[in-house]
Design a protein around this motif. Structure first.
Motif, short mmCIF file in Angstrom:
data_model
loop_
_atom_site.label_atom_id
_atom_site.label_comp_id
_atom_site.label_asym_id
_atom_site.label_seq_id
_atom_site.Cartn_x
_atom_site.Cartn_y
_atom_site.Cartn_z
N ARG A 13 0.83 -1.20 0.00
CA ARG A 13 0.00 0.00 0.00
C ARG A 13 0.87 1.26 0.00
N SER A 49 0.93 4.02 -2.97
CA SER A 49 0.60 5.41 -2.65
C SER A 49 1.75 6.34 -3.00
N SER A 106 -3.42 0.82 -4.20
CA SER A 106 -3.36 1.23 -2.79
C SER A 106 -4.69 1.00 -2.10
N ARG A 107 -5.78 1.36 -2.76
CA ARG A 107 -7.11 1.15 -2.18
C ARG A 107 -7.40 -0.33 -2.00
N ARG A 108 -7.00 -1.14 -2.96
CA ARG A 108 -7.24 -2.59 -2.87
C ARG A 108 -6.48 -3.18 -1.68
N SER A 117 -5.85 -1.63 0.99
CA SER A 117 -6.46 -1.10 2.21
C SER A 117 -7.75 -1.84 2.56
N ALA A 118 -8.30 -2.58 1.63
CA ALA A 118 -9.55 -3.29 1.86
C ALA A 118 -9.33 -4.40 2.89
#
Length: 135
Positions: A6, A10, A124-126, A128-129
């Motif tokens: 992540r 980012s 990055s969002r994936r 964070s899931a």
């Protein structure tokens, strides 16, 4: 390793934003220098141009590390997204080199930079899931 994944994703997205800012700075600095009578020739450079070039190389290195880390984590589709980022970064270098000979291709260089930021942001969002436990 999800945290490293992540963070790298980012960092790439942020670095691309800084690249956009640097090339804008380069353009406005060039315009201001020309207005002030500075000769703009083959040996001309400014901070924005130099930063853009050096940071682009750094992004390439970070993308390679990101791809390696993707094989050490359990992020869903993490390898695919990291591979896409790495591929787009390679394309970015090719577009940069070719654009000096065919300036109109610089448009694709800019658009591809936005794609790099978008895919890195999605990665990055994936990461964070929440992790879904398998049966």
């Amino acid at each position: 390793m999800r945290t490293a994944y992540r963070a790298l994703a980012s960092l790439i997205a942020l670095a691309v934003v800084l690249q956009i800012a640097a090339i804008a700075l380069a353009g406005f600095t060039t315009a201001a220098d020309a207005e002030d009578g500075v000769t703009i020739g083959a040996d001309y450079t400014n901070f924005g141009q130099s930063y853009h070039s050096i940071a682009g190389t750094a992004i390439g290195l970070i993308a390679l590390i990101f791809l390696i880390v993707s094989f050490l984590t359990d992020v869903p589709k993490g390898r695919l997204l990291a591979g896409a980022v790495a591929g787009l970064v390679v394309l970015q270098f090719v577009l940069a080199v070719v654009s000096f000979g065919i300036p109109a291709l610089g448009l694709l260089h800019g658009i591809n930079g936005l794609a790099i930021a978008g895919v890195a942001g999605a990665a990055s969002r994936r990461a964070s899931a929440p992790v879904v436990a398998s049966a």
